[in-house]
Motif scaffolding. Structure first.
Motif, PDB file in Angstrom:
ATOM      1  N   GLU A 287      -4.661  18.950  32.054  1.00 20.33           N
ATOM      2  CA  GLU A 287      -5.333  17.644  32.105  1.00 20.33           C
ATOM      3  C   GLU A 287      -6.423  17.592  33.175  1.00 20.33           C
ATOM      4  N   LYS A 288      -6.322  18.468  34.161  1.00 18.36           N
ATOM      5  CA  LYS A 288      -7.340  18.495  35.203  1.00 18.36           C
ATOM      6  C   LYS A 288      -8.662  19.086  34.700  1.00 18.36           C
ATOM      7  N   LEU A 289      -8.663  19.713  33.499  1.00 23.32           N
ATOM      8  CA  LEU A 289      -9.889  20.264  32.916  1.00 23.32           C
ATOM      9  C   LEU A 289     -10.769  19.184  32.293  1.00 23.32           C
ATOM     10  N   VAL A 290     -10.249  17.978  32.184  1.00 26.24           N
ATOM     11  CA  VAL A 290     -10.967  16.868  31.545  1.00 26.24           C
ATOM     12  C   VAL A 290     -11.356  15.860  32.636  1.00 26.24           C
ATOM     13  N   PRO A 291     -12.607  15.330  32.648  1.00 24.34           N
ATOM     14  CA  PRO A 291     -13.670  15.601  31.656  1.00 24.34           C
ATOM     15  C   PRO A 291     -14.258  17.001  31.842  1.00 24.34           C
ATOM     16  N   VAL A 292     -14.744  17.579  30.724  1.00 22.56           N
ATOM     17  CA  VAL A 292     -15.258  18.946  30.728  1.00 22.56           C
ATOM     18  C   VAL A 292     -16.666  18.959  31.319  1.00 22.56           C
ATOM     19  N   THR A 293     -16.804  19.738  32.403  1.00 23.09           N
ATOM     20  CA  THR A 293     -18.130  19.894  33.032  1.00 23.09           C
ATOM     21  C   THR A 293     -18.686  21.283  32.774  1.00 23.09           C
ATOM     22  N   ASP A 294     -17.811  22.269  32.694  1.00 24.53           N
ATOM     23  CA  ASP A 294     -18.216  23.648  32.404  1.00 24.53           C
ATOM     24  C   ASP A 294     -17.385  24.108  31.221  1.00 24.53           C
ATOM     25  N   LEU A 295     -17.996  24.017  30.004  1.00 27.93           N
ATOM     26  CA  LEU A 295     -17.237  24.266  28.781  1.00 27.93           C
ATOM     27  C   LEU A 295     -16.666  25.673  28.753  1.00 27.93           C
ATOM     28  N   LYS A 296     -17.415  26.651  29.126  1.00 26.90           N
ATOM     29  CA  LYS A 296     -16.953  28.038  29.060  1.00 26.90           C
ATOM     30  C   LYS A 296     -15.773  28.268  30.002  1.00 26.90           C
ATOM     31  N   ALA A 329      -4.088  16.452  23.570  1.00 22.19           N
ATOM     32  CA  ALA A 329      -5.172  15.573  24.026  1.00 22.19           C
ATOM     33  C   ALA A 329      -6.241  16.390  24.759  1.00 22.19           C
ATOM     34  N   VAL A 330      -5.814  17.331  25.601  1.00 21.24           N
ATOM     35  CA  VAL A 330      -6.767  18.190  26.312  1.00 21.24           C
ATOM     36  C   VAL A 330      -7.525  19.064  25.307  1.00 21.24           C
ATOM     37  N   GLU A 331      -6.795  19.601  24.319  1.00 21.24           N
ATOM     38  CA  GLU A 331      -7.414  20.460  23.313  1.00 21.24           C
ATOM     39  C   GLU A 331      -8.464  19.696  22.517  1.00 21.24           C
ATOM     40  N   ARG A 332      -8.191  18.433  22.191  1.00 28.90           N
ATOM     41  CA  ARG A 332      -9.184  17.630  21.454  1.00 28.90           C
ATOM     42  C   ARG A 332     -10.420  17.364  22.313  1.00 28.90           C
ATOM     43  N   ALA A 333     -10.205  17.157  23.621  1.00 26.96           N
ATOM     44  CA  ALA A 333     -11.344  16.936  24.530  1.00 26.96           C
ATOM     45  C   ALA A 333     -12.238  18.176  24.578  1.00 26.96           C
ATOM     46  N   LEU A 334     -11.614  19.351  24.584  1.00 28.02           N
ATOM     47  CA  LEU A 334     -12.390  20.592  24.567  1.00 28.02           C
ATOM     48  C   LEU A 334     -13.157  20.736  23.251  1.00 28.02           C
ATOM     49  N   GLU A 341     -21.900  20.381  22.477  1.00 30.43           N
ATOM     50  CA  GLU A 341     -22.725  21.533  22.895  1.00 30.43           C
ATOM     51  C   GLU A 341     -23.380  22.196  21.693  1.00 30.43           C
ATOM     52  N   TRP A 342     -22.675  22.300  20.621  1.00 27.29           N
ATOM     53  CA  TRP A 342     -23.214  22.928  19.406  1.00 27.29           C
ATOM     54  C   TRP A 342     -24.385  22.130  18.857  1.00 27.29           C
ATOM     55  N   ARG A 343     -24.153  20.813  18.832  1.00 27.17           N
ATOM     56  CA  ARG A 343     -25.240  19.972  18.334  1.00 27.17           C
ATOM     57  C   ARG A 343     -26.493  20.094  19.226  1.00 27.17           C
ATOM     58  N   ARG A 344     -26.225  20.201  20.533  1.00 29.39           N
ATOM     59  CA  ARG A 344     -27.361  20.274  21.477  1.00 29.39           C
ATOM     60  C   ARG A 344     -28.132  21.583  21.344  1.00 29.39           C
ATOM     61  N   THR A 345     -27.489  22.655  21.015  1.00 30.55           N
ATOM     62  CA  THR A 345     -28.131  23.978  20.980  1.00 30.55           C
ATOM     63  C   THR A 345     -28.425  24.461  19.570  1.00 30.55           C
ATOM     64  N   GLY A 403     -32.478  11.228  20.667  1.00 29.96           N
ATOM     65  CA  GLY A 403     -31.739  12.330  20.074  1.00 29.96           C
ATOM     66  C   GLY A 403     -32.394  13.674  20.381  1.00 29.96           C
ATOM     67  N   LEU A 404     -33.703  13.701  20.396  1.00 29.66           N
ATOM     68  CA  LEU A 404     -34.404  14.949  20.682  1.00 29.66           C
ATOM     69  C   LEU A 404     -34.173  15.392  22.118  1.00 29.66           C
ATOM     70  N   GLN A 405     -34.065  14.408  23.024  1.00 29.77           N
ATOM     71  CA  GLN A 405     -33.796  14.727  24.429  1.00 29.77           C
ATOM     72  C   GLN A 405     -32.445  15.421  24.595  1.00 29.77           C
ATOM     73  N   GLU A 406     -31.450  15.101  23.718  1.00 31.78           N
ATOM     74  CA  GLU A 406     -30.138  15.739  23.803  1.00 31.78           C
ATOM     75  C   GLU A 406     -30.213  17.232  23.518  1.00 31.78           C
TER      76      GLU A 406
END
Length: 409
Positions: A287-296, A329-334, A341-345, A403-406
């Protein structure tokens, strides 16, 4: 010659008694004086008086039968009629007549009483017969049997009726008892057969129960024991001398199995309680991994936590949903972070967003030129209409730019 108010003795020694029908010869006296003759027959009269008095008291105060009373009256009347005494024989005859009336009245009274008693006895026996016939249909075997025996005792204490009536009622009474006895015998014969069947069934169940007592297949064996218990109950009771012994064996086999299972489950429960404690610690770490700041980094850390989670083993069933829900719950947050991230890249999505933005920008520029031209031509209505359309396109353009800024562009 000698005489008194009720008799006399003539010169020949003949003794007479005076009656309402005239003088009657009493007897002859040659042994002494006339006075002695009268005295002798007067004593005989007194004797009759005494006997009649005694008989009157017996009739009034005792249960002397009418037959015996009439026999005694006839005996005394003979002496009075045959004039064997000197005295008021007519008075004695009247007393005897009155006594006959008394005896006859008592005879009628006793006859009526006997008739009443007979009728009461008839009603009582009819009631006994009716109750016996009702009991003959009962299935309360012990209570009905005891009551029928009591009815027999009551019957024996009642007076007999006339032979025909008594025999008819007794036949019905006896038939009802016989019918009940026959039904009871048939019932218990059937019950004995059922109990013998139950004994055979339960002996088979005991053998199977004993064969399972050392099983370690806890779930299947426990389920089978439940089935065996249902079959045991459905089998009914065996004979008393077999039922307890069979039950003790059956229950004993179950006790061996369930005691062993309880011991194993107690160890398992202790182990699962420790596993729960460890998994709760891992859930807290995740639970300490949420919110996700460094996805990898978060993905790598969660993978490590999950590997340690899988190595721990089972937890108590009732605690499982809660602790696993925390990990999910943590897995869904990830997963949400990965999708963002996928949408952004995603190049295709970025190109589509850029294309849409360019189209909207061209439309806005074109509308502005059209508005300027309409105002220059003095067509304010058209300019106002185009202005409202421009507001809508500008709002869409702002959203497209956001949206483009994302995508970083």
């Amino acid at each position: 010659m000698s005489s008194d108010p009720w008799g006399r003795v003539d010169e020949t020694g003949t003794v007479y008694v005076r009656t309402a029908d005239g003088e009657k010869v009493v007897g002859s006296w040659q042994a002494g004086s006339p006075e002695e003759a009268l005295a002798y027959f007067e004593r005989k009269y007194e004797g009759l008086v005494v006997e009649i008095g005694l008989l009157e008291r017996r009739v009034k105060t005792t249960d002397l039968s009418a037959k015996d009373a009439m026999t005694a009256i006839d005996h005394l009347r003979t002496q009075v009629v045959e004039h064997h005494a000197v005295g008021d024989l007519d008075a004695l005859a009247r007393r005897l007549d009155k006594l006959v009336e008394t005896v006859e009245a008592r005879r009628q009274q006793r006859k009526a009483q006997k008739a009443r008693q007979s009728e009461e006895a008839r009603r009582a026996k009819e009631e006994l017969v009716a109750e016996a016939e009702q009991l003959a249909q009962s299935e309360q075997w012990r209570a009905a049997g005891e009551r029928l025996r009591a009815l027999v005792d009551t019957w024996k204490g009642l007076p007999r009726l006339d032979r025909k009536s008594d025999d008819e009622l007794w036949h019905r009474f006896s038939h009802a008892r016989s019918a009940f006895s026959k039904r009871r015998k048939a019932h218990f014969a059937q019950l004995d057969a059922q109990r013998e069947d139950a004994r055979r069934i339960k002996e088979r169940l005991v053998v199977e129960a004993e064969s399972l007592q050392d099983s370690t297949d806890w779930g299947a064996t426990a389920a089978r024991y439940r089935e065996l218990m249902a079959e045991w109950k459905a089998a009914g009771r065996a004979q008393r001398e077999h039922e307890d012994a069979l039950w003790n064996r059956f229950r004993g086999a179950q006790d061996v199995f369930f005691a062993a299972r309880a011991s194993v489950f107690a160890e398992r429960d202790a182990e699962q309680a420790e596993n729960l404690k460890l998994k709760e610690e891992l859930a807290t770490e995740a639970e300490k991994l949420v919110p996700v700041t460094d996805l990898k980094a978060a993905r790598a850390a969660f993978r490590d936590i999950n590997e340690r989670w899988e190595a721990i083993g089972h937890v108590p069933r009732d605690a499982r949903p809660k602790v696993e829900g925390r990990m999910h719950a943590v897995e869904r947050a990830l997963q949400d972070a990965e999708e963002t991230e996928w949408r952004r890249t995603n190049p295709e999505a970025r190109a589509r967003a850029a294309g849409l933005t360019g189209q909207l920008q061209e439309a806005v520029d074109k509308l502005r030129k059209q508005i300027d031209a309409a105002r220059a031509a003095g067509n304010d209505a058209k300019a106002e209409k185009l202005s409202r359309e421009l507001e809508g396109r500008q709002a869409l353009l702002e959203q497209a730019l956001k949206g483009l800024q994302e995508f970083g562009g």
